[in-house]
Motif scaffolding. Sequence first.
Motif, PDB file in Angstrom:
ATOM      1  N   CYS A   1      36.218  22.657  45.549  1.00 51.23           N
ATOM      2  CA  CYS A   1      37.218  22.573  46.617  1.00 51.23           C
ATOM      3  C   CYS A   1      36.874  21.410  47.543  1.00 51.23           C
ATOM      4  CB  CYS A   1      37.250  23.870  47.410  1.00 51.23           C
ATOM      5  SG  CYS A   1      38.356  23.821  48.829  1.00 51.23           S
ATOM      6  N   ASP A   2      37.753  20.419  47.594  1.00 52.95           N
ATOM      7  CA  ASP A   2      37.556  19.271  48.476  1.00 52.95           C
ATOM      8  C   ASP A   2      37.948  19.593  49.907  1.00 52.95           C
ATOM      9  OD1 ASP A   2      36.611  17.549  46.498  1.00 52.95           O
ATOM     10  OD2 ASP A   2      38.638  16.945  45.933  1.00 52.95           O
ATOM     11  N   THR A   3      38.913  20.466  50.085  1.00 54.34           N
ATOM     12  CA  THR A   3      39.428  20.782  51.407  1.00 54.34           C
ATOM     13  C   THR A   3      38.357  21.396  52.302  1.00 54.34           C
ATOM     14  OG1 THR A   3      41.584  21.185  50.408  1.00 54.34           O
ATOM     15  CG2 THR A   3      41.264  21.995  52.647  1.00 54.34           C
ATOM     16  N   ALA A   4      37.543  22.263  51.759  1.00 59.28           N
ATOM     17  CA  ALA A   4      36.538  22.966  52.556  1.00 59.28           C
ATOM     18  C   ALA A   4      35.156  22.326  52.466  1.00 59.28           C
ATOM     19  CB  ALA A   4      36.462  24.422  52.111  1.00 59.28           C
ATOM     20  N   ALA A   5      35.073  21.142  51.901  1.00 58.72           N
ATOM     21  CA  ALA A   5      33.773  20.498  51.706  1.00 58.72           C
ATOM     22  C   ALA A   5      33.012  20.306  53.007  1.00 58.72           C
ATOM     23  CB  ALA A   5      33.950  19.160  50.991  1.00 58.72           C
ATOM     24  N   GLY A   6      33.695  20.077  54.131  1.00 57.42           N
ATOM     25  CA  GLY A   6      33.023  19.849  55.406  1.00 57.42           C
ATOM     26  C   GLY A   6      32.567  21.106  56.110  1.00 57.42           C
ATOM     27  N   MET A   7      32.972  22.276  55.626  1.00 58.04           N
ATOM     28  CA  MET A   7      32.609  23.519  56.296  1.00 58.04           C
ATOM     29  C   MET A   7      31.104  23.743  56.348  1.00 58.04           C
ATOM     30  SD  MET A   7      35.578  26.175  55.081  1.00 58.04           S
ATOM     31  CE  MET A   7      34.759  27.565  55.825  1.00 58.04           C
ATOM     32  N   GLU A   8      30.382  23.286  55.344  1.00 60.41           N
ATOM     33  CA  GLU A   8      28.939  23.469  55.338  1.00 60.41           C
ATOM     34  C   GLU A   8      28.257  22.647  56.428  1.00 60.41           C
ATOM     35  OE1 GLU A   8      28.176  20.258  51.781  1.00 60.41           O
ATOM     36  OE2 GLU A   8      28.744  22.298  51.344  1.00 60.41           O
ATOM     37  N   ASN A   9      28.969  21.675  56.982  1.00 58.69           N
ATOM     38  CA  ASN A   9      28.438  20.855  58.072  1.00 58.69           C
ATOM     39  C   ASN A   9      28.964  21.293  59.433  1.00 58.69           C
ATOM     40  OD1 ASN A   9      26.957  19.201  56.314  1.00 58.69           O
ATOM     41  ND2 ASN A   9      28.782  18.011  55.851  1.00 58.69           N
ATOM     42  N   GLY A  10      29.638  22.449  59.476  1.00 59.00           N
ATOM     43  CA  GLY A  10      30.096  22.992  60.746  1.00 59.00           C
ATOM     44  C   GLY A  10      31.513  22.637  61.127  1.00 59.00           C
ATOM     45  N   PHE A  11      32.301  22.112  60.199  1.00 56.67           N
ATOM     46  CA  PHE A  11      33.680  21.760  60.500  1.00 56.67           C
ATOM     47  C   PHE A  11      34.637  22.838  59.998  1.00 56.67           C
ATOM     48  CE2 PHE A  11      31.501  17.665  60.389  1.00 56.67           C
ATOM     49  CZ  PHE A  11      31.915  17.137  61.604  1.00 56.67           C
ATOM     50  N   ALA A  12      35.725  23.035  60.730  1.00 60.55           N
ATOM     51  CA  ALA A  12      36.761  23.970  60.309  1.00 60.55           C
ATOM     52  C   ALA A  12      37.663  23.307  59.272  1.00 60.55           C
ATOM     53  CB  ALA A  12      37.591  24.411  61.519  1.00 60.55           C
ATOM     54  N   LEU A  13      38.540  24.075  58.646  1.00 65.09           N
ATOM     55  CA  LEU A  13      39.435  23.518  57.635  1.00 65.09           C
ATOM     56  C   LEU A  13      40.339  22.417  58.198  1.00 65.09           C
ATOM     57  CD1 LEU A  13      40.485  26.675  55.605  1.00 65.09           C
ATOM     58  CD2 LEU A  13      38.999  24.807  54.880  1.00 65.09           C
ATOM     59  N   ASP A  14      40.631  22.461  59.510  1.00 68.08           N
ATOM     60  CA  ASP A  14      41.477  21.429  60.098  1.00 68.08           C
ATOM     61  C   ASP A  14      40.671  20.189  60.503  1.00 68.08           C
ATOM     62  OD1 ASP A  14      40.104  22.252  62.355  1.00 68.08           O
ATOM     63  OD2 ASP A  14      41.888  22.872  63.460  1.00 68.08           O
ATOM     64  N   GLY A  15      39.375  20.181  60.229  1.00 70.60           N
ATOM     65  CA  GLY A  15      38.533  19.026  60.527  1.00 70.60           C
ATOM     66  C   GLY A  15      37.888  19.062  61.893  1.00 70.60           C
ATOM     67  N   SER A  16      38.228  20.049  62.714  1.00 70.53           N
ATOM     68  CA  SER A  16      37.630  20.135  64.051  1.00 70.53           C
ATOM     69  C   SER A  16      36.224  20.704  63.956  1.00 70.53           C
ATOM     70  CB  SER A  16      38.491  21.007  64.967  1.00 70.53           C
ATOM     71  OG  SER A  16      38.549  22.327  64.487  1.00 70.53           O
ATOM     72  N   ALA A  17      35.376  20.316  64.905  1.00 69.89           N
ATOM     73  CA  ALA A  17      33.996  20.780  64.936  1.00 69.89           C
ATOM     74  C   ALA A  17      33.913  22.139  65.622  1.00 69.89           C
ATOM     75  CB  ALA A  17      33.122  19.769  65.659  1.00 69.89           C
ATOM     76  N   ARG A  18      33.055  22.986  65.141  1.00 69.31           N
ATOM     77  CA  ARG A  18      32.845  24.314  65.729  1.00 69.31           C
ATOM     78  C   ARG A  18      32.074  24.221  67.039  1.00 69.31           C
ATOM     79  NH1 ARG A  18      36.628  27.432  63.944  1.00 69.31           N
ATOM     80  NH2 ARG A  18      36.606  27.706  61.724  1.00 69.31           N
ATOM     81  N   ALA A  19      31.157  23.274  67.112  1.00 68.59           N
ATOM     82  CA  ALA A  19      30.362  23.101  68.325  1.00 68.59           C
ATOM     83  C   ALA A  19      30.601  21.693  68.864  1.00 68.59           C
ATOM     84  CB  ALA A  19      28.873  23.291  68.021  1.00 68.59           C
ATOM     85  N   SER A  20      30.637  21.579  70.151  1.00 66.24           N
ATOM     86  CA  SER A  20      30.848  20.254  70.722  1.00 66.24           C
ATOM     87  C   SER A  20      29.616  19.751  71.425  1.00 66.24           C
ATOM     88  CB  SER A  20      32.021  20.264  71.682  1.00 66.24           C
ATOM     89  OG  SER A  20      31.860  21.283  72.628  1.00 66.24           O
TER      90      SER A  20
END
Length: 50
Positions: free
Chosen positions: A31-50
């Motif tokens: 899944c390419d869409t959720a590839a960034g989730m392991e780095n703390g990003f949501a599916l919309d590309g926003s960061a969980r922590a600022s």
Amino acid sequence: MSMDVGDHVATAYLPACGVCTWCAQGMQYICDTAAGMENGFALDGSARAS
């Protein structure tokens, strides 16, 4: 191969969006869409922590 009570096991969590072409075909592991989730990003590309 059989498993017995007390055997060691290893698991891995691979994030998946559940709706892309790959997920719809049962291939959530690519899944390419959720590839960034392991780095703390949501599916919309926003960061969980600022």
